[in-house]
Design a protein around this motif. Structure first.
Motif, mmCIF file in Angstrom:
data_model
loop_
_atom_site.group_PDB
_atom_site.id
_atom_site.type_symbol
_atom_site.label_atom_id
_atom_site.label_comp_id
_atom_site.label_asym_id
_atom_site.label_seq_id
_atom_site.Cartn_x
_atom_site.Cartn_y
_atom_site.Cartn_z
ATOM 1 N N ALA A 29 0.848 -1.259 -0.193
ATOM 2 C CA ALA A 29 -0.003 -0.120 0.013
ATOM 3 C C ALA A 29 0.822 1.181 -0.029
ATOM 4 O O ALA A 29 1.946 1.108 0.383
ATOM 5 C CB ALA A 29 -0.983 0.033 1.096
ATOM 6 N N PRO A 30 0.569 2.246 -0.677
ATOM 7 C CA PRO A 30 1.154 3.530 -0.771
ATOM 8 C C PRO A 30 1.018 4.290 0.572
ATOM 9 O O PRO A 30 -0.164 4.191 1.201
ATOM 10 C CB PRO A 30 0.535 4.321 -1.799
ATOM 11 C CG PRO A 30 -0.323 3.412 -2.470
ATOM 12 C CD PRO A 30 -0.471 2.240 -1.713
ATOM 13 N N VAL A 31 2.055 4.858 1.015
ATOM 14 C CA VAL A 31 1.835 5.366 2.414
ATOM 15 C C VAL A 31 0.949 6.546 2.463
ATOM 16 O O VAL A 31 0.038 6.491 3.485
ATOM 17 C CB VAL A 31 3.326 6.188 2.334
ATOM 18 C CG1 VAL A 31 3.278 6.942 3.934
ATOM 19 C CG2 VAL A 31 4.534 4.868 2.982
ATOM 20 N N GLU A 97 -3.800 -1.781 2.006
ATOM 21 C CA GLU A 97 -3.406 -2.992 1.112
ATOM 22 C C GLU A 97 -4.359 -3.705 0.499
ATOM 23 O O GLU A 97 -4.535 -3.849 -0.705
ATOM 24 C CB GLU A 97 -2.341 -3.731 1.809
ATOM 25 C CG GLU A 97 -1.033 -3.371 2.259
ATOM 26 C CD GLU A 97 -0.329 -4.258 3.202
ATOM 27 O OE1 GLU A 97 -0.825 -5.356 3.516
ATOM 28 O OE2 GLU A 97 0.863 -4.032 3.654
ATOM 29 N N LEU A 98 -5.560 -3.714 1.327
ATOM 30 C CA LEU A 98 -6.779 -4.299 0.739
ATOM 31 C C LEU A 98 -7.655 -3.407 -0.160
ATOM 32 O O LEU A 98 -8.049 -3.947 -1.120
ATOM 33 C CB LEU A 98 -7.771 -4.587 2.005
ATOM 34 C CG LEU A 98 -7.444 -5.619 3.010
ATOM 35 C CD1 LEU A 98 -8.315 -5.776 4.212
ATOM 36 C CD2 LEU A 98 -7.185 -6.789 2.158
ATOM 37 N N ILE A 99 -7.426 -2.195 0.239
ATOM 38 C CA ILE A 99 -8.160 -1.378 -0.933
ATOM 39 C C ILE A 99 -7.290 -1.002 -2.136
ATOM 40 O O ILE A 99 -7.709 -1.302 -3.260
ATOM 41 C CB ILE A 99 -8.044 0.289 -0.056
ATOM 42 C CG1 ILE A 99 -9.029 0.365 0.741
ATOM 43 C CG2 ILE A 99 -8.312 1.199 -1.354
ATOM 44 C CD1 ILE A 99 -8.868 1.621 1.649
ATOM 45 N N GLU A 100 -6.009 -1.458 -2.069
ATOM 46 C CA GLU A 100 -5.224 -1.326 -3.286
ATOM 47 C C GLU A 100 -5.397 -2.731 -3.922
ATOM 48 O O GLU A 100 -5.592 -2.819 -5.270
ATOM 49 C CB GLU A 100 -3.582 -1.372 -2.899
ATOM 50 C CG GLU A 100 -3.117 0.113 -2.758
ATOM 51 C CD GLU A 100 -3.255 0.977 -4.065
ATOM 52 O OE1 GLU A 100 -2.967 0.581 -4.907
ATOM 53 O OE2 GLU A 100 -3.944 2.210 -3.657
ATOM 54 N N GLN A 101 -5.604 -3.792 -3.515
ATOM 55 C CA GLN A 101 -5.884 -5.245 -4.045
ATOM 56 C C GLN A 101 -7.231 -5.137 -4.704
ATOM 57 O O GLN A 101 -7.572 -5.724 -5.535
ATOM 58 C CB GLN A 101 -5.932 -6.267 -2.949
ATOM 59 C CG GLN A 101 -4.418 -6.574 -2.425
ATOM 60 C CD GLN A 101 -4.460 -7.511 -1.126
ATOM 61 O OE1 GLN A 101 -5.515 -7.992 -0.720
ATOM 62 N NE2 GLN A 101 -3.399 -7.644 -0.563
#
Length: 106
Positions: A29-31, A97-101
Motif C-alpha cells: 500500500a502506498p504511504v 493494502e486491501l483497498i489496493e488489492q
C-alpha cells in the motif's frame, strides 16, 4: 509502483529509519493511502490521532465503528471490504493494502 527516496540515519551502526517507513517500504500500500485510512479511522473513533500501524481494537474500535469504516471505504474508494477481512487487517496500513488489492481486481 512509485518509489520515493528514504533517508536512513545511522547511529553506532544501528539503522534509525522510523518503523513506519521501514514497514511502508515493504508494504503493497502506498504511504499516502495508509495515512488517509488512518485519518478516516481517527474521524470515526472520535477525532483521535491514529497512525498507520495502530491497532483498531487497541484504539477502542468495536463492531459498529468497524461497519462505519467499511461503509466509508466503499463510498470513498469504491472497494467493498468484508467484515472478516477488515477485522483481520487491524491496521490502517493493512486496510490500505486491501483497498489496493480491491482496486487492482476491478
Amino acid at each position: 509502483m512509485n518509489s520515493s527516496p528514504q533517508v536512513v540515519h545511522q547511529r553506532d551502526g544501528q539503522d534509525e529509519t522510523p518503523e513506519l517507513e521501514r514497514h511502508a517500504a515493504s508494504s503493497d500500500a502506498p504511504v499516502p493511502l495508509a495515512r488517509e485510512v488512518a485519518a478516516l479511522w481517527g474521524e470515526c473513533l472520535g477525532d483521535r490521532e491514529v497512525g498507520p500501524e495502530d491497532d483498531f481494537f487497541a484504539l477502542g474500535g468495536n463492531s459498529l465503528i468497524g461497519i462505519k469504516i467499511i461503509d466509508r471505504v466503499s463510498q470513498d474508494y469504491g472497494v467493498q471490504l468484508s467484515v472478516r477481512d477488515f477485522y483481520l487487517a487491524q491496521t490502517p496500513t493493512r486496510v490500505a493494502e486491501l483497498i489496493e488489492q480491491g482496486r487492482a481486481a476491478t
